[in-house]
Write a protein that holds these residues in place. Structure first.
Motif, mmCIF file in Angstrom:
data_model
loop_
_atom_site.group_PDB
_atom_site.id
_atom_site.type_symbol
_atom_site.label_atom_id
_atom_site.label_comp_id
_atom_site.label_asym_id
_atom_site.label_seq_id
_atom_site.Cartn_x
_atom_site.Cartn_y
_atom_site.Cartn_z
ATOM 1 N N ARG A 228 34.687 22.781 34.019
ATOM 2 C CA ARG A 228 33.792 22.178 35.012
ATOM 3 C C ARG A 228 32.369 22.277 34.468
ATOM 4 O O ARG A 228 31.874 23.382 34.207
ATOM 5 N N ASP A 229 31.747 21.148 34.279
ATOM 6 C CA ASP A 229 30.387 21.085 33.720
ATOM 7 C C ASP A 229 30.309 21.786 32.372
ATOM 8 O O ASP A 229 29.334 22.488 32.067
ATOM 9 N N GLY A 230 31.360 21.628 31.580
ATOM 10 C CA GLY A 230 31.368 22.204 30.239
ATOM 11 C C GLY A 230 31.655 23.688 30.182
ATOM 12 O O GLY A 230 31.576 24.289 29.107
ATOM 13 N N GLU A 231 32.010 24.307 31.303
ATOM 14 C CA GLU A 231 32.295 25.737 31.336
ATOM 15 C C GLU A 231 33.747 25.959 31.737
ATOM 16 O O GLU A 231 34.371 25.119 32.406
ATOM 17 N N ASN A 232 34.279 27.124 31.335
ATOM 18 C CA ASN A 232 35.657 27.478 31.657
ATOM 19 C C ASN A 232 35.762 27.980 33.097
ATOM 20 O O ASN A 232 35.014 28.878 33.505
ATOM 21 N N TRP A 233 36.686 27.382 33.829
ATOM 22 C CA TRP A 233 36.978 27.802 35.200
ATOM 23 C C TRP A 233 38.469 28.089 35.299
ATOM 24 O O TRP A 233 39.250 27.712 34.420
ATOM 25 N N VAL A 234 38.846 28.735 36.407
ATOM 26 C CA VAL A 234 40.251 29.037 36.630
ATOM 27 C C VAL A 234 40.554 28.852 38.115
ATOM 28 O O VAL A 234 39.753 29.200 38.984
ATOM 29 N N ARG A 235 41.703 28.245 38.372
ATOM 30 C CA ARG A 235 42.186 28.041 39.739
ATOM 31 C C ARG A 235 43.446 28.897 39.921
ATOM 32 O O ARG A 235 44.336 28.889 39.066
ATOM 33 N N PHE A 236 43.544 29.619 41.039
ATOM 34 C CA PHE A 236 44.671 30.529 41.237
ATOM 35 C C PHE A 236 44.838 30.810 42.731
ATOM 36 O O PHE A 236 43.976 30.454 43.551
ATOM 37 N N THR A 237 45.935 31.428 43.071
ATOM 38 C CA THR A 237 46.189 31.841 44.454
ATOM 39 C C THR A 237 46.350 33.346 44.503
ATOM 40 O O THR A 237 46.881 33.957 43.576
ATOM 41 N N VAL A 238 45.862 33.943 45.608
ATOM 42 C CA VAL A 238 45.990 35.385 45.825
ATOM 43 C C VAL A 238 46.667 35.604 47.171
ATOM 44 O O VAL A 238 46.583 34.748 48.064
ATOM 45 N N PRO A 239 47.340 36.745 47.338
ATOM 46 C CA PRO A 239 47.911 37.037 48.653
ATOM 47 C C PRO A 239 46.796 37.159 49.693
ATOM 48 O O PRO A 239 45.660 37.548 49.378
ATOM 49 N N GLU B 14 48.952 32.753 51.527
ATOM 50 C CA GLU B 14 48.188 32.892 50.295
ATOM 51 C C GLU B 14 46.884 32.114 50.408
ATOM 52 O O GLU B 14 46.747 31.211 51.240
ATOM 53 N N ILE B 15 45.943 32.473 49.563
ATOM 54 C CA ILE B 15 44.626 31.822 49.557
ATOM 55 C C ILE B 15 44.380 31.280 48.160
ATOM 56 O O ILE B 15 44.543 32.001 47.166
ATOM 57 N N GLU B 16 43.992 29.999 48.072
ATOM 58 C CA GLU B 16 43.668 29.400 46.777
ATOM 59 C C GLU B 16 42.185 29.596 46.489
ATOM 60 O O GLU B 16 41.334 29.384 47.346
ATOM 61 N N MET B 17 41.879 30.000 45.262
ATOM 62 C CA MET B 17 40.505 30.275 44.868
ATOM 63 C C MET B 17 40.194 29.578 43.547
ATOM 64 O O MET B 17 41.092 29.345 42.737
ATOM 65 N N GLU B 18 38.920 29.267 43.345
ATOM 66 C CA GLU B 18 38.417 28.745 42.075
ATOM 67 C C GLU B 18 37.193 29.555 41.688
ATOM 68 O O GLU B 18 36.256 29.695 42.480
ATOM 69 N N GLU B 19 37.215 30.096 40.462
ATOM 70 C CA GLU B 19 36.114 30.943 40.014
ATOM 71 C C GLU B 19 35.808 30.642 38.541
ATOM 72 O O GLU B 19 36.712 30.285 37.774
ATOM 73 N N PRO B 20 34.545 30.787 38.135
ATOM 74 C CA PRO B 20 34.224 30.643 36.700
ATOM 75 C C PRO B 20 34.798 31.811 35.908
ATOM 76 O O PRO B 20 34.878 32.937 36.400
ATOM 77 N N VAL B 21 35.193 31.543 34.675
ATOM 78 C CA VAL B 21 35.763 32.582 33.815
ATOM 79 C C VAL B 21 34.620 33.318 33.124
ATOM 80 O O VAL B 21 33.791 32.713 32.435
ATOM 81 N N ALA B 22 34.573 34.637 33.310
ATOM 82 C CA ALA B 22 33.547 35.449 32.644
ATOM 83 C C ALA B 22 33.876 35.647 31.168
ATOM 84 O O ALA B 22 33.002 35.611 30.310
ATOM 85 N N ARG B 23 35.141 35.853 30.892
ATOM 86 C CA ARG B 23 35.611 36.044 29.516
ATOM 87 C C ARG B 23 37.128 36.034 29.548
ATOM 88 O O ARG B 23 37.748 35.960 30.612
ATOM 89 N N PHE B 24 37.745 36.133 28.369
ATOM 90 C CA PHE B 24 39.190 36.264 28.253
ATOM 91 C C PHE B 24 39.506 37.618 27.634
ATOM 92 O O PHE B 24 38.892 38.026 26.639
ATOM 93 N N ALA B 25 40.450 38.327 28.255
ATOM 94 C CA ALA B 25 40.846 39.654 27.768
ATOM 95 C C ALA B 25 42.116 39.520 26.937
ATOM 96 O O ALA B 25 43.073 38.851 27.344
ATOM 97 N N ARG B 26 42.105 40.164 25.783
ATOM 98 C CA ARG B 26 43.277 40.170 24.906
ATOM 99 C C ARG B 26 44.124 41.393 25.233
ATOM 100 O O ARG B 26 43.685 42.524 25.064
ATOM 101 N N ILE B 27 45.320 41.154 25.731
ATOM 102 C CA ILE B 27 46.211 42.223 26.175
ATOM 103 C C ILE B 27 47.333 42.375 25.164
ATOM 104 O O ILE B 27 48.037 41.416 24.840
#
Length: 283
Positions: A174-185, A193-206
Motif C-alpha cells: 500500500r503506497d509502496g510499503e509492506n502491509w499485512v491483512r489478518f484475522t485475530v480472535p 474473529e476480527i479482521e485487521m490491516e497493519e503496516p509491517v514493521a519488519r520480517f522476523a526470521r524464525i
C-alpha cells in the motif's frame, strides 16, 4: 666345383618383392592393435575418473550444506538457552532483593512522636518491587489497541519478541510499503474473529529445529496495556490456534519495566477486572 657355383648362383638371386611387403603389413597390424586397445582403455579410464570426481564434488557440497544447516540450528538453540538463563537470573536477583527488603526491620522514632512516623508501604502488596518495577504473574490479561480488548497472555522470559495469534495472513503493498491483512480472535468476552490491516514493521526470521529451513514472519507494532504499563511494542504474527493463550509476552515488553513471579497469576488490575467480568457473565 659345380655345387659351389650352384649355391653362389642361388644366393645371388634377389628375393621376391611380395614377401617383405606382406611381412611389413603384418608387422604394422600387430603393432597397431595393442596401441588401439590401450588408447580405448585410456579414454574409458579418463571418463570414469571424471565421473567419480564429479560425484565426489557433489557429495562434498551436500555435506557442506548439511553442516551449515546443523550449525545454524545449533547456534539458534544456544542463543535461546543463553537468553532464557539470563532472563531467569535477572528475575531471581530482583526477587532476592525484594525478599531481603521485606525482611528488614522497620525503624521508627521514639514512642513520644509515634503519630508523626510515616506509614511504610509493602512494595509487594502494591505489585512493585524495590527497584520500582511492577511484578506480574506467569499468566495475565493484556489489552491490545486495536482491537481494544483484553486477551489471555502467557509471560515467557525466554522469548525475544512478543507474539499474537493471527490467521489468514495475507501480505500486500500500500503506497509502496509492506502491509499485512489478518484475522485475530475476538477479545475476551466476545465471539467471532476480527479482521485487521497493519503496516509491517519488519520480517522476523524464525529457525525451528523441528522443521526444515527457516520461516519469515511479519512483525507489526500495536499499543498494549499490561498492568500500569502502556506503550507500543512489536508483535510477531503467527498461528497460535493450537495453543491456550492467543498472546505471548516476550522480553521486548518486559525489559526494564516488569518482573515476572512465576508462582503468581493475574496480579494486574486488567486481569482482576477481566476475571471479575467473566465471573459476572457466568453467574
Amino acid at each position: 666345383m659345380t655345387s659351389n657355383k650352384f649355391f653362389r648362383t642361388r644366393s645371388q638371386q634377389p628375393l621376391s618383392p611380395l614377401l617383405p611387403r606382406s611381412w611389413l603389413a603384418l608387422l604394422c597390424i600387430v603393432c597397431f592393435l595393442p596401441a588401439c586397445a590401450l588408447l580405448d582403455g585410456s579414454i574409458a579410464k579418463n571418463e570414469d575418473v571424471a565421473l567419480i570426481n564429479a560425484q565426489l564434488l557433489e557429495q562434498q557440497q551436500e555435506i557442506i550444506a548439511q553442516h551449515e544447516k546443523l550449525d545454524n540450528i545449533h547456534n539458534a538453540q544456544i542463543h535461546h538457552h543463553t537468553t532464557t538463563i539470563s532472563a531467569q537470573a535477572e528475575t531471581l536477583r530482583s526477587l532476592t532483593v525484594l525478599l531481603n527488603r521485606s525482611n528488614e526491620p522497620r525503624s521508627c522514632p521514639t514512642i513520644d512522636i509515634l503519630n508523626d512516623c510515616p506509614q511504610q508501604s509493602d512494595p509487594a502488596s502494591e505489585g512493585r518491587n524495590s527497584t520500582d518495577k511492577q511484578i506480574i504473574g506467569e499468566l495475565e490479561f493484556i489489552r491490545l489497541m486495536p482491537p481494544d480488548g483484553a486477551y489471555k497472555a502467557r509471560i515467557d522470559t525466554g522469548a525475544t519478541t512478543s507474539s499474537l495469534d493471527a490467521r489468514d495472513i495475507e501480505k500486500f503493498e500500500r503506497d509502496g510499503e509492506n502491509w499485512v491483512r489478518f484475522t485475530v480472535p475476538a477479545p475476551e468476552g466476545k465471539d467471532g474473529e476480527i479482521e485487521m490491516e497493519e503496516p509491517v514493521a519488519r520480517f522476523a526470521r524464525i529457525i525451528q529445529s523441528s522443521a526444515e529451513g527457516d520461516e519469515r514472519r511479519p512483525v507489526i507494532k500495536l499499543q498494549f496495556e499490561l498492568g500500569e504499563t502502556k506503550r507500543m511494542a512489536e508483535f510477531t504474527l503467527s498461528d497460535r490456534s493450537h495453543l491456550n493463550y492467543p498472546v505471548l509476552v516476550g522480553r521486548n515488553i518486559l525489559r526494564d519495566l516488569l518482573v515476572v513471579d512465576v508462582s503468581k497469576k493475574h496480579m494486574t488490575r486488567i486481569s482482576r477486572d477481566t476475571l471479575a467480568a467473566i465471573e459476572e457473565r457466568e453467574e
